[in-house]
Write a protein that holds these residues in place. Sequence first.
Motif, PDB file in Angstrom:
ATOM      1  N   GLU A 123      10.223 -65.962 -28.366  1.00  0.00           N
ATOM      2  CA  GLU A 123       9.699 -64.660 -28.979  1.00  0.00           C
ATOM      3  C   GLU A 123       8.539 -63.957 -28.334  1.00  0.00           C
ATOM      4  O   GLU A 123       8.521 -62.862 -28.181  1.00  0.00           O
ATOM      5  CB  GLU A 123       9.066 -65.123 -30.349  1.00  0.00           C
ATOM      6  N   ASN A 124       7.581 -64.672 -27.749  1.00  0.00           N
ATOM      7  CA  ASN A 124       6.325 -64.260 -27.129  1.00  0.00           C
ATOM      8  C   ASN A 124       6.585 -63.687 -25.522  1.00  0.00           C
ATOM      9  O   ASN A 124       5.676 -63.041 -24.958  1.00  0.00           O
ATOM     10  CB  ASN A 124       5.316 -65.444 -26.833  1.00  0.00           C
ATOM     11  N   LEU A 125       8.108 -63.971 -25.169  1.00  0.00           N
ATOM     12  CA  LEU A 125       8.343 -63.263 -23.807  1.00  0.00           C
ATOM     13  C   LEU A 125       9.052 -62.065 -23.773  1.00  0.00           C
ATOM     14  O   LEU A 125       9.365 -61.167 -23.038  1.00  0.00           O
ATOM     15  CB  LEU A 125       8.983 -64.248 -23.181  1.00  0.00           C
ATOM     16  N   VAL A 126       9.483 -61.555 -25.207  1.00  0.00           N
ATOM     17  CA  VAL A 126      10.362 -60.387 -25.386  1.00  0.00           C
ATOM     18  C   VAL A 126       9.267 -59.237 -25.133  1.00  0.00           C
ATOM     19  O   VAL A 126       9.914 -58.124 -24.380  1.00  0.00           O
ATOM     20  CB  VAL A 126      10.874 -60.301 -26.705  1.00  0.00           C
ATOM     21  N   PRO A 127       8.207 -59.171 -25.329  1.00  0.00           N
ATOM     22  CA  PRO A 127       7.048 -58.011 -24.769  1.00  0.00           C
ATOM     23  C   PRO A 127       7.189 -58.030 -23.185  1.00  0.00           C
ATOM     24  O   PRO A 127       7.221 -56.660 -22.693  1.00  0.00           O
ATOM     25  CB  PRO A 127       5.893 -58.242 -25.378  1.00  0.00           C
ATOM     26  N   LEU A 128       7.488 -59.142 -22.663  1.00  0.00           N
ATOM     27  CA  LEU A 128       7.282 -59.097 -21.123  1.00  0.00           C
ATOM     28  C   LEU A 128       8.505 -58.447 -20.533  1.00  0.00           C
ATOM     29  O   LEU A 128       8.542 -57.865 -19.863  1.00  0.00           O
ATOM     30  CB  LEU A 128       7.130 -60.476 -20.875  1.00  0.00           C
ATOM     31  N   ALA A 187       5.483 -53.632 -25.509  1.00  0.00           N
ATOM     32  CA  ALA A 187       5.683 -53.814 -24.262  1.00  0.00           C
ATOM     33  C   ALA A 187       4.609 -54.362 -23.274  1.00  0.00           C
ATOM     34  O   ALA A 187       3.461 -53.729 -23.711  1.00  0.00           O
ATOM     35  CB  ALA A 187       6.415 -52.760 -23.607  1.00  0.00           C
ATOM     36  N   ARG A 188       4.502 -55.468 -22.688  1.00  0.00           N
ATOM     37  CA  ARG A 188       3.346 -56.057 -21.948  1.00  0.00           C
ATOM     38  C   ARG A 188       3.626 -56.207 -20.627  1.00  0.00           C
ATOM     39  O   ARG A 188       4.926 -56.752 -20.150  1.00  0.00           O
ATOM     40  CB  ARG A 188       2.958 -57.109 -22.531  1.00  0.00           C
ATOM     41  N   SER A 189       2.864 -56.011 -19.576  1.00  0.00           N
ATOM     42  CA  SER A 189       3.405 -56.171 -18.250  1.00  0.00           C
ATOM     43  C   SER A 189       2.818 -57.622 -17.900  1.00  0.00           C
ATOM     44  O   SER A 189       2.267 -58.412 -18.494  1.00  0.00           O
ATOM     45  CB  SER A 189       2.484 -55.291 -17.161  1.00  0.00           C
ATOM     46  N   MET A 240      -0.444 -59.835 -19.457  1.00  0.00           N
ATOM     47  CA  MET A 240      -0.173 -61.293 -19.932  1.00  0.00           C
ATOM     48  C   MET A 240      -0.907 -62.343 -19.091  1.00  0.00           C
ATOM     49  O   MET A 240      -1.362 -63.305 -19.666  1.00  0.00           O
ATOM     50  CB  MET A 240       1.446 -61.651 -20.112  1.00  0.00           C
ATOM     51  N   ALA A 241      -0.842 -62.244 -17.945  1.00  0.00           N
ATOM     52  CA  ALA A 241      -1.682 -63.173 -17.092  1.00  0.00           C
ATOM     53  C   ALA A 241      -3.182 -63.166 -17.566  1.00  0.00           C
ATOM     54  O   ALA A 241      -3.815 -64.086 -17.496  1.00  0.00           O
ATOM     55  CB  ALA A 241      -1.667 -62.786 -15.524  1.00  0.00           C
ATOM     56  N   ALA A 242      -3.593 -61.692 -17.780  1.00  0.00           N
ATOM     57  CA  ALA A 242      -5.133 -61.814 -18.211  1.00  0.00           C
ATOM     58  C   ALA A 242      -5.502 -62.624 -19.480  1.00  0.00           C
ATOM     59  O   ALA A 242      -6.658 -62.923 -19.762  1.00  0.00           O
ATOM     60  CB  ALA A 242      -5.547 -60.490 -18.318  1.00  0.00           C
ATOM     61  N   ASP A 243      -4.413 -63.023 -20.106  1.00  0.00           N
ATOM     62  CA  ASP A 243      -4.533 -63.902 -21.447  1.00  0.00           C
ATOM     63  C   ASP A 243      -5.050 -65.452 -21.240  1.00  0.00           C
ATOM     64  O   ASP A 243      -5.550 -66.107 -21.613  1.00  0.00           O
ATOM     65  CB  ASP A 243      -3.457 -64.107 -22.286  1.00  0.00           C
TER      66      ASP A 243
END
Length: 477
Positions: free
Chosen positions: A48-53, A465-467, A471-474
């Motif tokens: 689920e959390n990877l679909v935006p990526l 959508a997230r780059s 996501m790495a900034a999290d």
Amino acid sequence: MKASTIAEREARGRAAREHSKRSSHRTVGELHRDPIALLRQSSEGRVENLVPLRYGRMAVSPFTFFRGTAIIQAHDLAQIHDSGLTMPICGDGHLMNFGGFATPERQLVFDLNDFDEVSTGPFEWDLKRLCASLVVAARHMRLSRSTAEHLVMTAATEYRERMAQYAQCGALELWYDRITFDRMAETALTPERRRTVRRAMEKAASRTHESLLEKMAEHDGAHWHIRDAPPALFHILGANTLFTEEEAAVFKGNDWRKSLAPMWGDYLKTMSHDRRELLDHFTVQDIVFKVVGVGSVGTRCLVLLSVDHMGKPLFMQMKEARQSVVAQFYKPPHGKHAHTAVKHEGERVVQGQRMLQAASDIFLGWATGPQGRHFYFRQLRDMKLSANIELFDNDLLEGYARLCGWIMARAHAKASGQAIEVSAYIGRGDQFAEALTAYSTSYADQVERDYDVFLKACRSGELLARSDEDMAADFRV
């Protein structure tokens, strides 16, 4: 059953033109579908959390969008008439799914290298995916329309000429044919091109399991541990996991070895005796989740690190295998059983890869994992090399298009045994190549329209959508 003569097989290939004229391949067809609905369909069941990526990577350009939407083109191809010449096809043969890697004899070859969508389908579906990708990529690189069309003509003409050569080959000749980097160098246009190929070979030769170990892992005195690098690489039960509690529950108890033991046993059953003996020399050290590619983001992909008695590493990739988009949309004519019942999607990928590739990874195998999900196994990286087409000039891009056409012809000829029929269908003239050029230009227009719809859905919040950077900034690793 009496074997058909060559003349009878050529006649069968030419007869397919009555079923589907070569000029008919220029049409894209009437497309009434919602690209967002198809995208959502292909995102079902992913982490689920990877679909935006996944959407973030696709949003970079029309070309990355195209790479992530094999489902849309398969849907669209199913709306138009096909040649009826069916065979095992790659299903996602765009220009970034070709690459270099080592054979078991440590020889560098160039070949198709992604088989997640492999299935039985019309041979031209692969060609249309490749040719459309050439136009979409050329536009992304700001090349002229005439350059884009020339790339498609180059790839399609090479496919035609190589298929005509393969139609003259015996079965074993086809089976043993390999497109090595040395053969590529021989056919390179200039000494400078040969130097480019040599540099690529040197780079690939350095991409071994040992070089990967230094980059990815650290030793604590007793075991090797792979370093987290979220969102691309993380431990499922670690502090940087992107799994929800529900998704990670299958690995609960922090004993992933116990969770995966049945899966590993399942995999070993698909290996020959000598491969099992070889794997027995390795001891498992660590396992992480790896985010791969564009279209595959969110599907489950695990990397397993093992070492032998000398501390030498082996990285294995265990990748989820879902239903092929070709199998979802290609419907064979009534009474023609194009799809044998696939009992295991991992087996489908492995068998398809072995049929289409000239030489395959010695550790290819499959297994059923947690929650009944299907997986296939392969080495993570073994002298692998992929092209960075954005650094290519027109000359090198033309050579690459020619190479892709050659590789696809070799794969189809070997896997199908139908080089005679396909060559007879295409004929000696440019009619088929010209039809593919017209198709590719029109389909690239459609890709750009779909990309605009996709971007609007991302901007409006309909799709999140997230780059990778976002996501790495999290995380603070």
